[in-house]
Design a protein around this motif. Structure first.
Motif, PDB file in Angstrom:
ATOM      1  N   ALA A 116       8.450  12.733  -2.811  1.00 13.73           N
ATOM      2  CA  ALA A 116       7.419  12.003  -3.556  1.00 13.73           C
ATOM      3  C   ALA A 116       6.282  12.947  -3.940  1.00 13.73           C
ATOM      4  CB  ALA A 116       6.888  10.848  -2.711  1.00 13.73           C
ATOM      5  N   ASP A 117       5.399  12.492  -4.823  1.00 12.20           N
ATOM      6  CA  ASP A 117       4.349  13.364  -5.351  1.00 12.20           C
ATOM      7  C   ASP A 117       3.279  13.663  -4.312  1.00 12.20           C
ATOM      8  OD1 ASP A 117       5.241  13.802  -7.996  1.00 12.20           O
ATOM      9  OD2 ASP A 117       4.674  11.763  -8.533  1.00 12.20           O
ATOM     10  N   ARG A 118       2.542  14.739  -4.576  1.00 14.04           N
ATOM     11  CA  ARG A 118       1.422  15.145  -3.742  1.00 14.04           C
ATOM     12  C   ARG A 118       0.117  14.564  -4.300  1.00 14.04           C
ATOM     13  NH1 ARG A 118       1.958  19.330  -0.337  1.00 14.04           N
ATOM     14  NH2 ARG A 118      -0.197  19.962  -0.723  1.00 14.04           N
ATOM     15  N   LEU A 119      -0.894  14.512  -3.440  1.00 12.77           N
ATOM     16  CA  LEU A 119      -2.198  13.995  -3.860  1.00 12.77           C
ATOM     17  C   LEU A 119      -2.774  14.833  -4.997  1.00 12.77           C
ATOM     18  CD1 LEU A 119      -4.554  12.024  -3.433  1.00 12.77           C
ATOM     19  CD2 LEU A 119      -5.417  13.570  -1.650  1.00 12.77           C
ATOM     20  N   GLU A 120      -2.506  16.124  -4.993  1.00 11.27           N
ATOM     21  CA  GLU A 120      -3.016  16.994  -6.061  1.00 11.27           C
ATOM     22  C   GLU A 120      -2.483  16.576  -7.433  1.00 11.27           C
ATOM     23  OE1 GLU A 120      -2.836  19.586  -2.338  1.00 11.27           O
ATOM     24  OE2 GLU A 120      -1.721  17.944  -3.249  1.00 11.27           O
ATOM     25  N   THR A 121      -1.277  16.011  -7.457  1.00  6.93           N
ATOM     26  CA  THR A 121      -0.704  15.551  -8.731  1.00  6.93           C
ATOM     27  C   THR A 121      -1.546  14.433  -9.315  1.00  6.93           C
ATOM     28  OG1 THR A 121       1.508  16.122  -7.948  1.00  6.93           O
ATOM     29  CG2 THR A 121       1.363  14.626  -9.832  1.00  6.93           C
ATOM     30  N   LEU A 122      -1.958  13.515  -8.456  1.00  7.74           N
ATOM     31  CA  LEU A 122      -2.811  12.428  -8.917  1.00  7.74           C
ATOM     32  C   LEU A 122      -4.210  12.924  -9.277  1.00  7.74           C
ATOM     33  CD1 LEU A 122      -3.240   9.400  -9.423  1.00  7.74           C
ATOM     34  CD2 LEU A 122      -3.751   9.136  -6.992  1.00  7.74           C
ATOM     35  N   MET A 123      -4.738  13.827  -8.463  1.00  7.23           N
ATOM     36  CA  MET A 123      -6.068  14.358  -8.731  1.00  7.23           C
ATOM     37  C   MET A 123      -6.124  15.072 -10.082  1.00  7.23           C
ATOM     38  SD  MET A 123      -8.514  13.751  -6.605  1.00  7.23           S
ATOM     39  CE  MET A 123      -8.892  13.276  -4.913  1.00  7.23           C
TER      40      MET A 123
ATOM     41  N   THR B 275       0.860  -1.182   0.000  1.00  5.88           N
ATOM     42  CA  THR B 275       0.000   0.000   0.000  1.00  5.88           C
ATOM     43  C   THR B 275       0.896   1.232   0.000  1.00  5.88           C
ATOM     44  OG1 THR B 275      -1.748  -1.136   1.213  1.00  5.88           O
ATOM     45  CG2 THR B 275      -1.771   1.275   1.249  1.00  5.88           C
ATOM     46  N   PHE B 276       0.606   2.165  -0.885  1.00  5.44           N
ATOM     47  CA  PHE B 276       1.455   3.348  -1.032  1.00  5.44           C
ATOM     48  C   PHE B 276       0.601   4.613  -0.923  1.00  5.44           C
ATOM     49  CE2 PHE B 276       0.392   1.393  -5.080  1.00  5.44           C
ATOM     50  CZ  PHE B 276      -0.303   2.404  -5.724  1.00  5.44           C
ATOM     51  N   GLY B 277       1.280   5.735  -0.603  1.00  9.05           N
ATOM     52  CA  GLY B 277       0.548   6.979  -0.389  1.00  9.05           C
ATOM     53  C   GLY B 277       1.248   8.185  -0.984  1.00  9.05           C
ATOM     54  N   LEU B 278       0.489   9.289  -1.023  1.00  4.03           N
ATOM     55  CA  LEU B 278       0.982  10.581  -1.514  1.00  4.03           C
ATOM     56  C   LEU B 278       0.786  11.631  -0.423  1.00  4.03           C
ATOM     57  CD1 LEU B 278      -0.552  10.540  -5.122  1.00  4.03           C
ATOM     58  CD2 LEU B 278       1.772   9.883  -4.448  1.00  4.03           C
ATOM     59  N   TRP B 279       1.523  12.723  -0.538  1.00  6.49           N
ATOM     60  CA  TRP B 279       1.470  13.775   0.465  1.00  6.49           C
ATOM     61  C   TRP B 279       0.275  14.706   0.256  1.00  6.49           C
ATOM     62  CZ3 TRP B 279       4.494  13.110   4.470  1.00  6.49           C
ATOM     63  CH2 TRP B 279       5.716  12.440   4.312  1.00  6.49           C
ATOM     64  N   ARG B 280      -0.282  15.167   1.380  1.00  4.14           N
ATOM     65  CA  ARG B 280      -1.287  16.230   1.334  1.00  4.14           C
ATOM     66  C   ARG B 280      -1.136  17.093   2.586  1.00  4.14           C
ATOM     67  NH1 ARG B 280      -7.129  13.298   2.604  1.00  4.14           N
ATOM     68  NH2 ARG B 280      -6.624  12.598   4.732  1.00  4.14           N
ATOM     69  N   ASP B 281      -1.617  18.317   2.498  1.00 12.19           N
ATOM     70  CA  ASP B 281      -1.508  19.262   3.615  1.00 12.19           C
ATOM     71  C   ASP B 281      -2.501  18.907   4.717  1.00 12.19           C
ATOM     72  OD1 ASP B 281       0.445  20.675   2.254  1.00 12.19           O
ATOM     73  OD2 ASP B 281      -1.031  22.014   1.311  1.00 12.19           O
ATOM     74  N   THR B 282      -2.125  19.233   5.964  1.00 10.92           N
ATOM     75  CA  THR B 282      -3.006  19.033   7.110  1.00 10.92           C
ATOM     76  C   THR B 282      -3.497  20.388   7.619  1.00 10.92           C
ATOM     77  OG1 THR B 282      -1.113  19.079   8.625  1.00 10.92           O
ATOM     78  CG2 THR B 282      -1.798  16.931   7.788  1.00 10.92           C
ATOM     79  N   ALA B 283      -4.495  20.321   8.488  1.00 12.99           N
ATOM     80  CA  ALA B 283      -5.110  21.562   8.985  1.00 12.99           C
ATOM     81  C   ALA B 283      -4.140  22.396   9.814  1.00 12.99           C
ATOM     82  CB  ALA B 283      -6.346  21.221   9.807  1.00 12.99           C
ATOM     83  N   ASP B 284      -3.144  21.762  10.439  1.00 12.45           N
ATOM     84  CA  ASP B 284      -2.219  22.505  11.296  1.00 12.45           C
ATOM     85  C   ASP B 284      -1.011  23.037  10.542  1.00 12.45           C
ATOM     86  OD1 ASP B 284      -0.859  20.200  10.762  1.00 12.45           O
ATOM     87  OD2 ASP B 284      -0.701  19.518  12.842  1.00 12.45           O
ATOM     88  N   GLY B 285      -1.057  22.986   9.207  1.00 16.04           N
ATOM     89  CA  GLY B 285       0.021  23.534   8.408  1.00 16.04           C
ATOM     90  C   GLY B 285       1.113  22.549   8.057  1.00 16.04           C
ATOM     91  N   GLY B 286       1.000  21.332   8.541  1.00 17.07           N
ATOM     92  CA  GLY B 286       1.972  20.294   8.189  1.00 17.07           C
ATOM     93  C   GLY B 286       1.516  19.513   6.966  1.00 17.07           C
ATOM     94  N   ARG B 287       2.010  18.314   6.822  1.00 15.99           N
ATOM     95  CA  ARG B 287       1.548  17.454   5.735  1.00 15.99           C
ATOM     96  C   ARG B 287       1.632  16.002   6.175  1.00 15.99           C
ATOM     97  NH1 ARG B 287       5.660  17.026   0.655  1.00 15.99           N
ATOM     98  NH2 ARG B 287       7.592  16.488   1.742  1.00 15.99           N
TER      99      ARG B 287
END
Length: 542
Positions: free
Chosen positions: A525-532, A429-441
């Motif tokens: 690695a890529d961000r979720l927006e790249t896949l979207m 199982t693999f994942g991509l980066w996305r921003d969090t509400a506290d300003g992190g990712r």
């Protein structure tokens, strides 16, 4: 039962296709009826038992072993039948000597006819009388997961060899759905002791004609004027068989999927065998494959599901009409017959696949290049003079798929495979980066892959996972996936589609590992927006 257990063990340990065929042929040659026919049914997935289920095995194992130790062992081995067989305590020596191991026919009859309340005691008695190898075979019959690297097709090839060259595997395939275990009439015909079985008007499956991928070298040598072109739709290939003996809808692999798509079977009010693509279609527009997935592998779809995911078939070819075998005709003639058939019958939920007429190869290449924007999988090229032949004959049909997409993702979880891979962590199982509400990712899972790597890379991946496991969740291992420490995988996939079933909101079509990015830190690695950004439209007009 001993011979069948030996066959399963040797098939599991034998890598070569020809060697597996030789093992199967020897089993069919040397074993008596009905055991060899029952073994054939087991290998081809034709056996199922109403009362005997995997839960029965787990309960028995936990009653004879320490439950915690069994759970740990099952987690390590990854196979319920093998774990139980190895941990099952040996009975008193005199008991095993004084009682025979049951035959394969006796085991199958017992599983099929014994009342549910009495079945645990019967299975326990068989396991007490058996060696670990025989126990594995008995338990795999219950789980219906042999996983020995021998497909139903391979068994039919072995049967054809048993006929001494007089019979082809495709001849057996065409009779298969008109036969019943233990296949006595089939063996008599193969061995020259009886006539060829006659399925009469039974709705039997015919081996499909398949296409080769069109590579760049093939394009350079292609005379496109000899070929008819069609869109390659992103559904599942199906065969519609309607005869005097019944109606069936088959997948490309010969699985009967009629119960999952009753509205298609209801529309098959004709006498013909048709080849086509099953799709979800709304208001004349083809929906993404993710919508069709909602209907796949469901034995009894609800009325709501059928309304929300309406299916239809895009027709490619006609194989039989009113009992007449049209497969020897050239594609151009079969296409004319198919067009006439659709005009006369006007079958509900079915439409003709469009033929694409372009004067030059360059224009055809442009169409293929634009397939992704139109949410179409690519093109099919079929020689106009080609008969409908089983298998994958070279040079007659080509599939010219659009180029795959790629993302760089971070491995998050791993799980052991099955069969030969049960000792390796091979499903990722693999994942991509996305921003969090506290300003992190954070990493969010976007898919799973279990193919695309070499044997050497599998060992490398398995070793890395064992050395970098941070948490355990049953059979699943969470691995290190921080920004500065983890493993990046380049994932190739055919398409991206919105999906409410996934936490990320997106699903990938046919994800596979393209290469290991050992040179790249996880933070890059890529961000979720790249896949979207690669998500295709909800539907495509015809």
């Amino acid at each position: 039962m001993i011979a069948f257990a030996e066959l399963l063990e040797r098939l599991t340990l034998t890598p070569g296709r020809l060697a597996k065929i030789a093992l199967l042929r020897r089993f069919f040659e040397t074993e008596p009826d009905p055991d060899r026919g029952i073994g054939l049914a087991a290998l081809t997935g034709e056996l199922s038992f109403e009362a005997a289920k995997p839960a029965l095995i787990r309960a028995l194992a936990e009653s004879r072993t320490d439950p915690t130790l069994f759970a740990w062992s099952y987690d390590y081995v990854g196979d319920l039948a093998e774990t139980t067989a190895l941990m099952w305590p040996d009975p008193e020596p005199d008991r095993r000597r004084n009682a025979p191991v049951p035959s394969l026919a006796e085991v199958v009859d017992g599983l099929a006819t014994t009342p549910k309340t009495q079945l645990p005691a019967l299975v326990a008695e068989w396991l007490d009388l058996s060696t670990p190898e025989v126990r594995v075979a008995i338990l795999k019959l219950i789980t219906s997961t042999l996983r020995v690297g021998a497909s139903g097709r391979l068994a039919k090839v072995a049967l054809a060899e048993l006929g001494g060259g007089r019979i082809a595997a495709d001849d057996i395939e065409e009779l298969w759905h008109g036969l019943q275990p233990p296949y006595g009439e089939l063996f008599r015909w193969i061995e020259g002791r009886g006539p060829k079985p006659d399925p009469r008007d039974a709705p039997v499956f015919r081996p499909p004609m398949l296409a080769h991928p069109l590579e760049d070298a093939d394009v350079a040598a292609l005379d496109h004027a000899l070929f008819a072109a069609e869109w390659k739709w992103d559904g599942i290939r199906v065969q519609l068989v309607a005869t005097q003996g019944g109606r069936r809808l088959y997948s490309r692999g010969a699985d009967d999927i009629s119960a999952a798509f009753p509205e298609i079977v209801e529309a098959m009010r004709f006498d013909a065998v048709l080849d086509g693509e099953l799709l979800v279609v709304r208001d004349g527009a083809v929906a993404p494959f993710a919508d069709l997935q909602q209907r796949l592998n469901r034995k009894a779809p609800t009325a709501r599901m059928m309304e929300n995911y309406p299916v239809a078939v895009r027709l490619y070819d006609i194989l039989f009409e009113a009992g007449e075998d049209l497969r020897p005709l050239p594609f151009a003639e079969r296409r004319a017959r198919l067009e006439a058939f659709v005009r006369e019958e006007a079958p509900d939920r079915m439409s003709l696949s469009e033929l694409i007429e372009v004067p030059t190869l360059a224009e055809l290449q442009e169409l293929r290049a634009g397939a992704r924007a139109a949410s179409i999988e690519g093109l099919m090229l079929k020689r106009r003079d080609s008969p409908y032949l089983p298998g994958r004959p070279k040079g007659l049909w080509w599939k010219w798929k659009r180029d795959p997409l790629n993302i760089d993702a971070v491995m998050m979880y791993a799980q052991r495979g099955h069969g030969k891979r049960s000792s390796f962590y091979s499903d990722y199982t693999f994942g991509l980066w996305r921003d969090t509400a506290d300003g992190g990712r954070e990493l969010v899972p976007v898919g799973k892959a279990y193919s695309g790597y070499t044997d050497a890379e599998l060992k490398q991946l398995d070793r890395w996972i064992r050395n970098n496991t941070v948490h355990r969740f049953g059979p699943v291992r969470e691995v290190s996936h921080a920004e500065d420490h983890g493993l990046v995988l380049e994932i190739a996939f055919d398409a991206a589609q919105l999906s409410a079933r996934h936490k990320s909101g997106v699903a990938m079509r046919f994800p596979r590992i393209n290469r290991l990015r050992l040179d790249k830190p996880p933070g890059e690695a890529d961000r979720l927006e790249t896949l979207m950004a690669l998500v295709e439209g909800v539907a495509v007009e015809q």
